[in-house]
Design a protein around this motif. Structure first.
Motif, mmCIF file in Angstrom:
data_model
loop_
_atom_site.group_PDB
_atom_site.id
_atom_site.type_symbol
_atom_site.label_atom_id
_atom_site.label_comp_id
_atom_site.label_asym_id
_atom_site.label_seq_id
_atom_site.Cartn_x
_atom_site.Cartn_y
_atom_site.Cartn_z
ATOM 1 N N GLU A 127 0.846 -1.008 0.082
ATOM 2 C CA GLU A 127 -0.015 0.034 -0.078
ATOM 3 C C GLU A 127 0.851 1.227 0.005
ATOM 4 O O GLU A 127 0.272 2.500 0.096
ATOM 5 C CB GLU A 127 -0.890 0.086 1.200
ATOM 6 N N ASN A 128 2.000 1.179 -0.131
ATOM 7 C CA ASN A 128 3.004 2.227 0.107
ATOM 8 C C ASN A 128 3.466 2.796 -1.416
ATOM 9 O O ASN A 128 3.573 2.058 -2.281
ATOM 10 C CB ASN A 128 4.208 1.687 0.884
ATOM 11 N N TYR A 129 3.973 4.047 -1.233
ATOM 12 C CA TYR A 129 4.446 4.724 -2.706
ATOM 13 C C TYR A 129 5.866 4.995 -2.385
ATOM 14 O O TYR A 129 6.176 5.326 -1.274
ATOM 15 C CB TYR A 129 3.620 5.856 -3.068
ATOM 16 N N ILE A 130 6.546 4.497 -3.473
ATOM 17 C CA ILE A 130 8.077 4.933 -3.360
ATOM 18 C C ILE A 130 8.465 5.742 -4.361
ATOM 19 O O ILE A 130 8.284 5.604 -5.799
ATOM 20 C CB ILE A 130 8.889 3.377 -3.540
ATOM 21 N N PHE A 131 9.411 6.838 -4.008
ATOM 22 C CA PHE A 131 9.884 7.750 -5.019
ATOM 23 C C PHE A 131 11.466 7.803 -4.873
ATOM 24 O O PHE A 131 12.092 7.431 -3.812
ATOM 25 C CB PHE A 131 9.466 9.262 -4.542
ATOM 26 N N ASN A 132 12.126 7.634 -5.911
ATOM 27 C CA ASN A 132 13.732 7.451 -6.082
ATOM 28 C C ASN A 132 14.335 8.821 -6.691
ATOM 29 O O ASN A 132 13.583 9.317 -7.600
ATOM 30 C CB ASN A 132 14.009 6.149 -6.593
ATOM 31 N N PHE A 133 15.510 9.068 -6.243
ATOM 32 C CA PHE A 133 16.057 10.228 -6.701
ATOM 33 C C PHE A 133 17.538 10.361 -6.354
ATOM 34 O O PHE A 133 18.052 9.959 -5.367
ATOM 35 C CB PHE A 133 15.583 11.487 -6.418
ATOM 36 N N THR A 134 18.386 10.438 -7.311
ATOM 37 C CA THR A 134 19.899 10.277 -7.205
ATOM 38 C C THR A 134 20.433 11.748 -7.197
ATOM 39 O O THR A 134 20.234 12.607 -8.037
ATOM 40 C CB THR A 134 20.741 9.632 -8.324
ATOM 41 N N PHE A 135 20.700 12.051 -5.817
ATOM 42 C CA PHE A 135 21.497 13.621 -5.779
ATOM 43 C C PHE A 135 22.800 13.611 -6.292
ATOM 44 O O PHE A 135 23.691 12.830 -5.980
ATOM 45 C CB PHE A 135 21.501 13.851 -4.117
ATOM 46 N N SER A 136 23.038 14.638 -7.033
ATOM 47 C CA SER A 136 24.103 14.842 -7.799
ATOM 48 C C SER A 136 24.898 16.304 -7.484
ATOM 49 O O SER A 136 25.955 16.652 -7.827
ATOM 50 C CB SER A 136 23.999 14.830 -9.450
ATOM 51 N N ASP A 137 23.844 17.309 -7.128
ATOM 52 C CA ASP A 137 24.305 18.939 -6.846
ATOM 53 C C ASP A 137 24.504 18.922 -5.499
ATOM 54 O O ASP A 137 23.353 18.807 -4.754
ATOM 55 C CB ASP A 137 23.473 19.786 -7.391
#
Length: 437
Positions: A127-137
């Motif tokens: 039931e969960n929502y997952i967001f991903n992001f690679t930090f480069s700055d």
């Protein structure tokens, strides 16, 4: 609204009663609490009318959408991260009654320091929502999460991205000292809840878990609360040695070593369940699943499963988030007193093999069947590992290992096992590790 809440409490109370006699007793207690002991009426239980039950079941059920401010957002990167780190943000939809619900319409985007917006791809697990992001700055990023156009929880979040880690000699001394006035007794393992943020400490000698809030600037405050005491019952401990926090569902898992079990709690210390037995399994030639013999460490995988180093049984047991057995890892490899364990961001499992003086990695892509072993090459100018114990990975998947008898901390680049993890079936040897499948 109060009548609706009272009705819900009544339904929950009745649902918890397995027998008709229990329902009658529950109603009598409820009325005595409400009207007083001199106004209690007798209750009789009447069997349900099957036709009425069939009609009710055909009507369906009532549900509700999530309430944006009641939703929960968890992440190790919710406040700060490092350049190159892969951030994962978990959103748990909840309604106004703080009940988990199934909902849609979640969206998220991150604004980088150069003021550019980046929409995040959503992934749904249970039931969960997952967001991903690679930090480069380097610099401040803003995370906005919405559902049906409304801000979720405490959105927007400000995330400070710093340059990668620089490890220096520990001989220069610590940056800070806290809880140094006798509050702890042989403190052992620790875990960080970066969402709250909060630090959990296994206070081994006092048979409890200590929780401290982490203030702005990474300052660890005084003790916020504790849970546990010496004993064998639920929520009690005998020398807890390890603690882990799950970003996936906010649970806190504790290795209750001398009770030969693990226990799982909410992030505020409320007992949920236990797994294992109070009697050690050393007299069993091949101990069954969930039988622990002095478990030593515990770690949560990126998908919320738990790995437990079953030290005296020379194996690692993998459990799901609710404590159900999934598989045994490393048994055929003849581990000898496995101690520290940890997962990297890709779900690969690292373990310290205490009596064989080595570091082992199990490849997630093979279901942890393929593994590689670290050995020190002479060209490194290092002596071999000697009783390795604690281990962890940083946000960039570099490996930190406590080489206990050599009295040092070793830091390995994530590239150490890079070729093996890229192709776990490879049989090519390197100067640092060999591969076994």
């Amino acid at each position: 609204m109060s009548s609706i809440r009272r009705t819900l409490e009544l339904e929950q109370g009745i649902a918890a009663c397995p027998q008709s006699a229990d329902i009658v007793a529950f109603l009598q207690r409820l009325q005595e609490e409400t009207l007083g002991p001199f106004n209690v009426m007798d209750y009789k239980f009447l069997p349900p009318d099957e036709k009425v039950l069939q009609y009710i079941s055909a009507i369906g059920s009532v549900t509700s959408e999530s309430e944006p401010k009641s939703c929960i957002v968890r992440s190790e990167d919710l406040h700060y991260t490092v350049c190159g780190g892969k951030g994962k943000f978990v959103v748990i939809p909840q309604n106004a009654a703080n009940q988990s619900v199934c909902d849609q319409g979640f969206s998220a985007y991150i604004t980088t320091p150069d003021k550019k917006e980046h929409a995040l791809i959503v992934d749904k697990i249970d039931e969960n929502y997952i967001f991903n992001f690679t930090f480069s700055d380097k610099g401040k990023h803003t995370l906005m999460i919405k559902v049906r156009g409304h801000r979720v929880a405490a959105s927007p979040y400000t995330i400070n991205c710093q340059e990668g880690y620089t490890y220096v000699s520990l001989s220069k001394g610590p940056d800070a000292v806290f809880l140094d006035r006798g509050e702890l007794n042989r403190a052992w393992g620790m875990a960080v809840n970066r969402s709250s943020p909060r630090l959990y400490i296994a206070d081994r000698g006092n048979h409890r878990i200590v929780a401290c809030s982490i203030k702005e600037g990474h300052h660890v405050g005084p003790i916020e609360f504790t849970f546990g005491e010496e004993g064998e019952g639920p929520g009690q401990f005998k020398k807890p040695v390890s603690v882990a926090y799950s970003t996936f569902d906010g649970r806190v898992a504790v290795v209750d070593k001398d009770n030969h079990r693990i226990q799982v709690f909410t992030e505020k210390g409320r007992f949920l369940f236990e797994a294992g037995a109070l009697t050690a399994s050393h007299q069993v030639k091949k101990p069954p699943p969930l039988a622990f013999n002095f478990p030593w460490d515990i770690a949560y995988s990126p998908d919320g499963n738990m790995a437990v180093s079953d030290s005296k049984n020379n194996r690692i047991q993998l459990l799901d988030k609710d404590g159900n057995f999934l598989k045994t890892i490393g048994e055929s490899f003849l581990l000898d007193s496995v101690r520290g364990i940890t997962f990297d961001s890709q779900g690969n499992l690292y373990a310290t093999d205490f009596n064989f003086h080595r570091l082992v990695v199990f490849a997630a892509s093979t279901g942890f069947a393929a593994f590689a072993v670290y050995r020190v090459a002479k060209a490194d100018g290092l002596t071999g590992l000697n009783r390795p114990q604690g281990i962890c990975v940083d946000r960039l998947d570099n490996v930190l290992l406590a080489d206990s008898k050599n009295m040092r901390i070793l830091v390995f680049s994530k590239e150490l096992f890079g070729s093996f993890l890229a192709d776990p079936t490879s049989s090519n040897e390197t100067a640092l590790c060999w591969h076994v499948t």
